[in-house]
Design a protein around this motif. Structure first.
Motif, short mmCIF file in Angstrom:
data_model
loop_
_atom_site.label_atom_id
_atom_site.label_comp_id
_atom_site.label_asym_id
_atom_site.label_seq_id
_atom_site.Cartn_x
_atom_site.Cartn_y
_atom_site.Cartn_z
N GLY A 187 0.82 -1.21 0.00
CA GLY A 187 0.00 0.00 0.00
C GLY A 187 0.85 1.26 0.00
N LEU A 188 1.90 1.27 0.83
CA LEU A 188 2.81 2.41 0.85
C LEU A 188 3.51 2.58 -0.50
N ALA A 189 3.94 1.46 -1.08
CA ALA A 189 4.61 1.50 -2.38
C ALA A 189 3.68 2.02 -3.46
N ASN A 190 2.45 1.56 -3.45
CA ASN A 190 1.47 2.00 -4.44
C ASN A 190 1.22 3.50 -4.32
N ASN A 191 1.11 3.99 -3.10
CA ASN A 191 0.89 5.43 -2.89
C ASN A 191 2.09 6.25 -3.34
N LYS A 192 3.30 5.75 -3.06
CA LYS A 192 4.51 6.48 -3.44
C LYS A 192 4.63 6.60 -4.95
N ILE A 193 4.39 5.51 -5.66
CA ILE A 193 4.48 5.55 -7.13
C ILE A 193 3.39 6.46 -7.70
N SER A 194 2.18 6.37 -7.17
CA SER A 194 1.08 7.22 -7.65
C SER A 194 1.40 8.70 -7.43
N THR A 195 1.98 9.02 -6.28
CA THR A 195 2.34 10.42 -5.98
C THR A 195 3.39 10.93 -6.96
N LEU A 196 4.40 10.09 -7.25
CA LEU A 196 5.45 10.51 -8.19
C LEU A 196 4.88 10.73 -9.58
#
Length: 613
Positions: A599-608
Motif C-alpha cells: 500500500g505504501l509503495a502503491n501510494n509512493k508511485i502514484s504520488t510521483l
C-alpha cells in the motif's frame, strides 16, 4: 574526505533525477524487495579488476582492500547528494544500524559487518550490507558491489568457493530489473573475462549490461586502437556501451595520493593521451562521465520499469488483501465479546449444516446427487433380485402338499409355507440394504467434516470438538438405522388383502370383483402369488430403506449435532475453544505487513506520477 564529483554538477542533476532515486530507496527501505525486485545496478568483476577502485572514486570513501576475496557479502552502496552536507553515513545489516561520522571509518565497519555475517576468515554470505553515504560531494546513485570472481580457493576457503560466488552473482545478475556493471581491465583479453561471460549468460543481447574498462595506463604500447575498438562497440557490442576510467592503484595509495587527487590525475591522463583524448568529447572516459552515465542509466531504467512495477504492486496488493480477509476478524479479548463471537461462529456452522441438509449448500461434491446415485443402485439391486425368484418359489412350493387355508393370505393353504419363502427371499436383500446404509453414512459424515473444517479453519479446538461429535453421532445413528432396517425386514410378513389384490393380474383372478380373494386357493398359483407379494415388498423397501437412512443419518444427525454445538455456550473454557492455530496469527501478521508495504509503495508511485504529470 574527497570530492570525486563536483557539487555544481550535482546541483544540475539532483532536481531531475532525485525523485526517482528516492523512490527506489524508499521502496527498498520499506522492504518491498520481499515482494518484487527493484531496479538496481550490480557491480561485478574478476579479482584485481579494479572494481574497488571504481567504487572508491564514485563514493569518495576507501573500501576494504587486500588480496583474495575482499567483498564477502553483497554491499549496497547508496550515494545521496545532499546540498550543504559535508559528509555522514549509516551502515545497516540484519537488525543493526550504525552511524559513521568519518569516511576513514567506513572500511573498518564494512569488515566488521562481513565478519559478523560471513564469519571470520574468507567465506562468503548472501546477506546484504547497506552503506548509505549522504554528502554534497557524491552523485545520486545506488550500486550493489558483489564479491570478486575467484577461480582457485586460497587457504581457509572451501573447495567450491568459485561455484558459491558464481551462484551468488548470477542470482542477482539474472534479475531482469538489474543493470549489470562489469569491470574489466584494459590490459587483458576482454572476451576471456569471467565477469563479462556471466553477464552475457544472463543478458545475451547485452541490453542491460554496461562495461567499465580500468587500468588504461597499463596496456601495452600499440594496443590502444584495440581498446578504442572495444569502447566503440566494435568487438563485443553492448547496448549500454563502455566507459574507461583510471582510478588510483595500490602504489598511489601507498604514496598517499587522495581519491580527489587521483580524479584530477585521471582527467590529465585522458586529455594528454594521444589515442584516448578523443574519447573525452564522446563522453566515454573519466569517473565523472561514468557517474553521470550511471545516474542517467539508472533513472531511465526506473522510469521504464515503473508501469510494470505499479501493475505488479497492485496485483499483489489485491491478492494479499483477498487472502487477508480469510484471517481477519479474530475473537475479541473481553469475555462478553468472546461469548458473543462464539455464538456467532456456532450459528454460522449450524446454518451451514442446515443448508447442507436442505441441499442448498454445495461443497466440491453435491451431497444430494451422490445420495441419489447410491439409492438408485439400491433400487437397481431390488430390480435384479426378481430374476431368481420364479424358480426358487416353484421349487419351494413343490416340497409341500396342498393344505387348507387358515391364517394364510388368499391363495395359500399353509401360512408357514408363505413365511418361509418370504423370509428367504427378503432376507437376501438385507445385506445390500446395510451396504447402502454404510455408504450414505460415510458420505454424509464426509460432507459434515468439510463444513467443520471450513467453519473452524482457524480454531483447532472447535474443529476437533465438532468432528468428534460428528463421528460419535454418526455411529449412534448408524446403530439406530441398522436396528430399524432389521425390524423392517422382520415385519415383511403381511400386507392388506386389498393391496395384495391390486397386484394380481386379471389372469390370476378367477372371480373378478371380489376383494376377499376367497377363490384363489389353488396350489398351482403359489409361485405367481409369491411373486406378486414380492412386488409389494420391493415397492415398500425401495422407499422405506432410503427414508430411514436419510432421516436418521442426515436430518436427525444434523439436529443432534447443532444441539451439541450450542451446548458449548455453557462451557467456561471459552479461551481454549477460541484459541487460534499459532500459524494463523503469524500468517495474519505477515499478510498485514505485506499489505502495508504494498500500500505504501502503491501510494509512493502514484504520488510521483501525479507530480511528474
Amino acid at each position: 574526505m574527497s570530492e570525486p564529483i563536483s557539487g555544481q554538477f550535482q546541483d544540475q542533476m539532483a532536481e531531475r533525477v532525485r525523485p526517482y532515486i528516492d523512490l527506489i530507496d524508499y521502496l527498498r527501505s520499506i522492504g518491498i524487495e520481499k515482494e518484487l525486485p527493484l531496479p538496481s545496478i550490480a557491480v561485478v568483476g574478476d579479482q584485481s579488476s579494479g572494481k574497488s577502485s571504481v567504487l572508491e572514486a564514485l563514493s569518495g570513501v576507501a573500501l576494504p582492500r587486500g588480496n583474495g576475496i575482499v567483498t564477502r557479502c553483497p554491499l549496497e552502496l547508496r550515494l545521496c547528494y545532499v546540498s550543504g552536507v559535508a559528509w555522514k553515513a549509516v551502515i545497516s545489516y540484519r537488525d543493526k544500524r550504525i552511524n559513521i561520522g568519518d569516511p576513514s571509518e567506513v572500511a573498518g565497519h564494512v569488515k566488521e559487518a562481513q565478519n559478523e555475517l560471513a564469519g571470520e576468515g574468507v567465506g562468503i554470505c548472501d546477506e546484504l550490507i547497506s552503506l548509505k553515504i549522504m554528502s554534497s560531494s557524491v552523485c545520486d546513485l545506488t550500486l550493489i558491489d558483489l564479491p570478486g570472481i575467484a577461480r582457485v580457493p586460497v587457504q581457509g576457503q572451501p573447495e567450491d568457493i568459485g561455484a558459491q560466488i558464481k551462484r551468488l552473482i548470477l542470482k542477482i545478475l539474472s534479475k531482469q530489473k538489474t543493470i549489470n556493471l562489469v569491470v574489466v581491465p584494459c590490459n587483458v583479453d576482454i572476451a576471456t573475462t569471467e565477469a563479462l561471460k556471466m553477464a552475457k549468460e544472463v543478458d545475451p543481447e547485452g541490453t542491460r549490461t554496461l562495461a567499465i574498462l580500468t587500468k588504461p595506463d597499463l596496456i601495452d604500447r600499440g594496443t590502444e586502437k584495440d581498446v578504442l575498438d572495444i569502447v566503440r562497440n566494435k568487438i563485443i557490442p553492448l547496448n549500454m556501451g563502455y566507459v574507461i576510467v583510471k582510478c588510483r592503484g595500490q602504489k598511489q595509495i601507498n604514496d598517499g595520493v587522495t581519491i580527489n587527487d587521483a580524479i584530477e590525475e585521471e582527467r590529465d591522463f585522458f586529455e594528454n593521451h594521444d589515442e584516448f583524448s578523443s574519447l573525452l568529447d564522446e563522453e566515454r572516459v573519466t569517473t565523472k562521465c561514468l557517474a553521470a552515465r550511471l545516474t542517467q542509466t539508472l533513472v531511465n531504467h526506473i522510469q521504464k520499469s515503473m508501469p510494470q512495477m505499479a501493475d505488479q504492486i497492485k496485483q499483489q496488493l489485491w491478492v494479499y488483501q483477498t487472502e487477508l480477509t480469510k484471517y481477519e476478524g479474530g475473537p475479541p479479548v473481553d469475555p462478553v465479546g468472546k461469548r458473543k463471537y462464539l455464538i456467532e461462529v456456532i450459528k454460522q456452522f449450524n446454518y451451514k449444516i442446515d443448508q447442507l441438509c436442505r441441499g442448498e449448500l454445495k461443497n466440491d461434491e453435491n451431497l444430494f446427487i451422490n445420495m441419489q446415485n447410491i439409492f438408485a443402485k439400491w433400487f437397481e439391486k431390488l430390480g435384479h433380485s426378481r430374476a431368481g425368484y420364479h424358480k426358487m418359489t416353484q421349487d419351494v412350493v413343490n416340497e409341500f402338499d396342498q393344505k387348507h387355508r387358515g391364517r394364510e393370505l388368499p391363495g395359500f393353504n399353509n401360512y408357514t409355507l408363505f413365511e418361509s419363502v418370504v423370509q428367504k427371499l427378503v432376507g437376501e436383500l438385507k445385506n445390500p440394504a446395510m451396504d447402502t446404509l454404510q455408504k450414505i453414512k460415510d458420505l454424509v459424515q464426509k460432507h459434515f467434516f468439510v463444513v467443520s473444517k471450513s467453519s473452524f479453519e482457524n480454531y483447532p479446538c472447535l474443529q476437533r470438538f465438532s468432528m468428534t461429535n460428528i463421528d460419535d453421532i454418526q455411529k449412534q445413528q448408524l446403530t439406530t438405522v441398522m436396528d430399524r432396517i432389521e425390524e423392517q425386514f422382520e415385519m415383511e410378513m403381511y400386507t392388506q388383502d386389498e393391496i395384495f389384490a391390486r397386484t394380481l393380474t386379471p389372469a390370476q383372478k378367477e372371480t373378478p370383483g371380489k376383494t376377499d380373494c376367497s377363490g384363489y386357493d389353488t396350489r398351482s398359483k403359489y409361485p405367481e402369488l409369491l411373486n406378486s407379494y414380492f412386488e409389494i415388498v420391493v415397492q415398500r423397501l425401495a422407499d422405506q430403506v432410503p427414508m430411514l437412512i436419510r432421516y436418521f443419518i442426515l436430518k436427525e444427525s444434523a439436529r443432534i449435532l447443532s444441539s451439541e454445538m450450542l451446548g458449548l455456550l455453557n462451557r467456561e473454557d471459552l479461551d481454549e475453544m477460541l484459541k487460534e492455530e499459532s500459524e494463523i496469527g503469524r500468517k495474519r501478521e505477515a499478510l498485514r505487513d505485506k499489505v502495508k508495504r504494498l500500500g505504501l509503495a502503491n501510494n509512493k508511485i502514484s504520488t510521483l506520477w501525479d507530480q511528474s504529470g
